[in-house]
Design a protein around this motif. Structure first.
Motif, short mmCIF file in Angstrom:
data_model
loop_
_atom_site.label_atom_id
_atom_site.label_comp_id
_atom_site.label_asym_id
_atom_site.label_seq_id
_atom_site.Cartn_x
_atom_site.Cartn_y
_atom_site.Cartn_z
N SER A 1 39.81 41.04 25.25
CA SER A 1 40.95 41.78 25.79
C SER A 1 40.48 42.73 26.88
O SER A 1 39.64 43.60 26.64
N ALA B 1 46.04 34.63 28.62
CA ALA B 1 47.25 35.27 29.13
C ALA B 1 46.87 36.36 30.12
O ALA B 1 45.82 37.00 29.99
N GLY C 1 49.51 38.53 30.91
CA GLY C 1 50.72 39.32 30.74
C GLY C 1 51.27 39.05 29.35
O GLY C 1 50.52 38.79 28.41
N HIS C 2 52.57 39.09 29.21
CA HIS C 2 53.19 38.94 27.89
C HIS C 2 53.18 37.51 27.38
O HIS C 2 53.37 37.29 26.18
N SER C 3 53.00 36.54 28.25
CA SER C 3 53.13 35.14 27.83
C SER C 3 51.84 34.37 28.06
O SER C 3 51.07 34.65 29.00
N TRP C 4 51.62 33.38 27.20
CA TRP C 4 50.46 32.49 27.37
C TRP C 4 50.63 31.62 28.61
O TRP C 4 51.74 31.30 29.00
#
Length: 468
Positions: free
Chosen positions: A338, A354, A356-359
């Motif tokens: 991360s 990812a 952002g919020h989505s894969w």
């Protein structure tokens, strides 16, 4: 508790304070922690990080232990042309005979045979071996590695490479004095997604790394109690006398490389907590009802089902590692990276990235793989999948080790890496026994982490090792 013991714990366990009751038996003795602190304060004999040993045209290997892991290693090494398998040792002669059949099938000469409880010492004393490859129970890894280096050999051993801090320091100091490589064979560092995320991390794709996670979650309950799985029940014995993250390196090694641990950053301290044991004692009781052999285990206090340890680094990063080898759940090494710009995770689901919020979508993942698959995988990855060993990562590891020795390249995993990744598990035992208090982690580099260079998987000057 005597005053000396209380004072020691106050100084070495952050936040310990005054204790109302005596502590349970500690996995790491006060004396061992004190010796570790003294060793840490001594100057290094020689810095093995980045060290390139003299080139070897051919790497002559002696294998110690050819059971579950060692037999596979003999098979994989038989595929490399510039390897000569000189000697094979196991205290069970039938295992040596099986590995001889592997060599015969590959069209290779028969190796010298060593058996008995002390045969491994005779193997190490030979003058026609360059590398001793150790695949024995955990408690023998460090003594055999030290003995091999003292007798002029490079050494490589299965994980973990040590079970005490004293053993960790013995490995470090022997490697520095002899200038012989010691590599812990952490194969998970050579898995395909792990190599790609290391490449991406080194190129800044994830930004500044903030947090990482790793694990070894593998249901081995039945195997631990199976008389045919681990020779002389050695792994069950380890689980019956220790409580902590007993197998820390598979999850920790790959993320430690991404975070440049020992090579720009270091592990400072750790906290660790284990659940109770909810299965192993029950299994021992059930087994004992039908087989008196297991009665001795009904009085044991097994390590907890799940251990969770959290490490903080000098630069303020955190690493979470877990260990559970009894619960009925999917296999996971929880490879998680991360950063400030991106995120990567593999296990228990397929590998994903990812920003952002989505894969990322499948086609976007393929584009990243095309761009960031490292050179070593492009060079040897397809063959590794054919040869095998956990999907090919074992062969990549073996091939890379041989290529580094042949071309005078520094090893990707030096002695400091192996002992640190192992020591994290050892220190976790002390934290668990001390009500999860914070425990300092030794700096085996003795300050050289500040200037050591990051892992370099470049094949520049290498890639000359070929296969049969």
């Amino acid at each position: 508790m005597n005053n000396k013991r209380r004072s020691f714990l106050k100084n070495f366990a952050l936040g310990a304070g005054a204790l109302a009751v005596d502590l349970p038996a500690l996995a790491i003795s006060d004396g061992e922690m004190q010796r570790s602190q003294l060793a840490q304060n001594r100057s290094a004999h020689f810095n093995m990080s980045g060290y390139a040993a003299p080139k070897l045209e051919k790497v002559r290997i002696g294998f110690i232990g050819v059971g579950n892991r060692g037999s596979g290693a003999v098979s994989r090494m038989s595929h490399i042309k510039e390897v000569e398998i000189v000697a094979i040792c196991d205290h069970r002669p039938e295992r040596v005979a099986n590995s001889q059949k592997t060599l015969e099938k590959a069209g290779l000469p028969k190796a010298k045979e060593y058996t008995g409880e002390e045969g491994w010492k005779d193997l190490c004393q030979r003058n026609d071996i360059d590398l001793v490859y150790i695949c024995t129970p955990w408690s023998m890894h460090a003594p055999m590695g030290v003995y091999a280096m003292e007798h002029g050999k490079h050494a490589a051993c299965e994980v973990p490479c040590a079970v005490t801090l004293d053993e960790c320091w013995q490995l470090v100091e022997t490697s520095e004095k002899t200038k012989k490589h010691f590599m812990m064979l952490e194969n998970c560092c050579y898995d395909f997604f792990e190599l790609m995320t290391l490449n991406m991390a080194q190129q800044g794709v994830f930004g500044e790394l903030v947090h990482a996670e790793g694990a070894y979650i593998h249901d081995l309950l039945q195997m631990n109690f199976n008389k045919k799985s681990y020779d002389q029940m050695w792994r069950l014995e380890e689980n019956a006398k220790r409580n902590g993250n007993l197998y820390s390196t598979h999850g920790l090694g790959p993320v430690a490389q991404c975070l440049n641990i020992n090579r720009g950053d270091k592990m400072d301290h750790l906290v660790s907590m284990s659940t109770n044991d909810f299965q192993m004692h029950e299994m021992a009781v059930q087994k004992a009802e039908a087989d008196d052999f297991y009665k001795k285990y009904t009085t044991k206090q097994f390590r907890g089902n799940m251990n969770t340890s959290i490490i903080r680094t000098n630069k303020g990063k955190t690493i979470m590692i877990q260990h559970d080898v009894t619960s009925p759940r999917p296999y996971s090494r929880l490879h998680t990276i991360s950063g400030t710009k991106g995120f990567a995770q593999k296990y228990p689901t397929p590998a994903k990235i990812a920003f952002g919020h989505s894969w990322l979508k499948e086609e976007e993942m393929k584009a990243l793989e095309e761009k960031y698959t490292p050179e070593i995988v492009r060079h040897i990855g397809d063959l590794a999948k054919k040869v095998g060993g956990h999907g090919g990562m074992d062969f990549i590891m073996d091939w890379r080790l041989i290529d580094c020795l042949r071309n005078g390249l520094p090893l990707d995993q030096d002695v400091y890496d192996g002992v640190l990744w192992s020591a994290a598990g050892i220190v976790s035992e002390h934290s668990v026994a001390d009500k999860s208090r914070t425990i300092d982690i030794p700096d085996f580099t003795r300050g050289n982490w500040k200037t050591n260079k990051p892992v370099n998987l470049s094949l520049a000057g290498g890639a000359t090792t070929t296969t049969r």
